[in-house]
Design a protein around this motif. Sequence first.
Motif: not given
Length: 602
Positions: A75-88
Amino acid sequence: MRETYLPIYRQVLSLGRTDEPAAAALAAQTAEEARDAGDAAVATFFDALSLRVRGQHDEAIPLFEQCRDAADFPLPGELFFELGRAHGNLGDYDKAIECYHNALDEESYDTPGSAWNNMAIAYGHLGEHGKAIECYEKALAEESYKTPGNVWNNMGVAYQHLGDHDKAIECYTKAVDSAGRAHLGHAWHNMGLLYWIAGRLDPARTAFENAIHEYERQGDTGDAENARERLAALERPDEDSANQLALPSQEARAGEPFAGWATGGPESDLDDVFVFLKDWSGSSPYAAVTKPEEFGGQPIVGGGYFLKWNGRGTVIDPGIGFVTNFLGEPFHSCEVHHVLTTHAHIDHTADLMALQNLHKEYCEALDKHGPTGGTARSSHPLTHFWDRTTFRINPYIPTCDAEDGAHELTPSSQPHLPSEAAMTITPLHSQHCDDSVALLLMMKVGEEERVRIGLTSDAAVEAAGSLAKAFQGCDVIILHFSKRHTPDPLTGQVKESHLGFEGCIEIIKDTDAQVYVVAEFCAEDGEDHRIRDTRTIGDLAETQATVVPADIGLTLWLPREQGDPVRVRCSRCKQPCEANRIIVQTPQAFQRITYVCPDCTL
């Protein structure tokens, strides 16, 4: 393996919109199952997802990062998406944007609309609304995107920030007509605000009513109450409304005399002061208007606070009547540089537009006529730091410098003030309502911290312990009392969303400030309890510190020299007096409290 875990991931996201505990539990359960199956990286991902869903973003990020280098992670795309949500969610919007771009670069990532939408939101937080609109358009271009209504609503907010109200209304209209309208209440609410500003009261009324209906349908009681307050204000033509708040702006353009006042009018000589322009809670001014005979015939107003330090002014919670109280001291709009709100209730935000209009007319008159009256002045933008709800529902308020704009004030953010402000602001959880904050203000002389002020704003009783801990070392603590829970403060009756006796006493007992000011009183029973209840709080807290009730005009001089005391301005001679020597004179019911030095009592 992607086919195994992707449906579960999407189920967690879907659950998270309505039932966060269930979503977190499903993620944790999936982590255990993946661990048992030997999928260590996937287990770590779902552990992190469980933390993110519960709001523990700073703990989730290191776990997400551990998955980045795992071989064959499904789930590499989903991983980056979740990182974005956390940082945001932690306020690191630049990092969030980088993560969303990384998600879009992954070939297997098949929900690009979500990444574009979240990237747009991050750009909006950075004040880059043009870039935000470009990203929203890319989200809408994705045919598979499931909630275009949310995107249309968000794009409307971006256009509001840019001042294009017609385009914003067009977006909100598309939001309420689109599929996937999770934020339908917000779209109606925002539309109502724009119609209200434009003087189109009938469609504004309809929009607010629809917003209330949708909020209640979705169980958003706090948002429903905000919309209900807007509708109630709209129905009161004799009180502050969006149109009346704009009147000073319209009158200013009508003739030249105002221009002379704006550029050469009175300016206070006060500095290094905290001024109380507030005493009553939101319901008391309204009750006093409808039943003046029960309030001694006195006009009751709310207001807010004004801090002036190092020559720069900060307005805090400009509620009902704030501008009237502010100019009555008298201060001048040129003295305001920053505006803060702690939560979106009308008694803390009602005069936001009036304040902005006043400043806008000053800047325009100054640019047109130049300084008059021998006063050297220059126009400057207002920097707004608003709680998250106010930030979301009030983007229509313009600023003199669009790039400066408004910024979110959340417990995870650290407002950035210019060095000349010589001040730092730390928002704290107040637990009064969604997105509400308390404030810790720290003022400096050079590089040395010189004075600290704790402001609870409206806070829940259960927040008293954490606020007391945060307010250790404060010189001044301002306590919002609200309802008194008659008849006996020792009965244990409390209103959980306000401090009342219990919360105020707990904070005083657990801190050691020089001065405690009890503010935001309620008079729903038609009685003036301010003096009596403040004395009760001081007595039950068994403190030797100064405990005084707030009223409009109470002015505290803040010490610039180490070890100097906080002083109070005498209401009669206007001279400073050490706070522990000031005499609080009991007025007739609902009249102005006076603060008198010993010399003026002779």
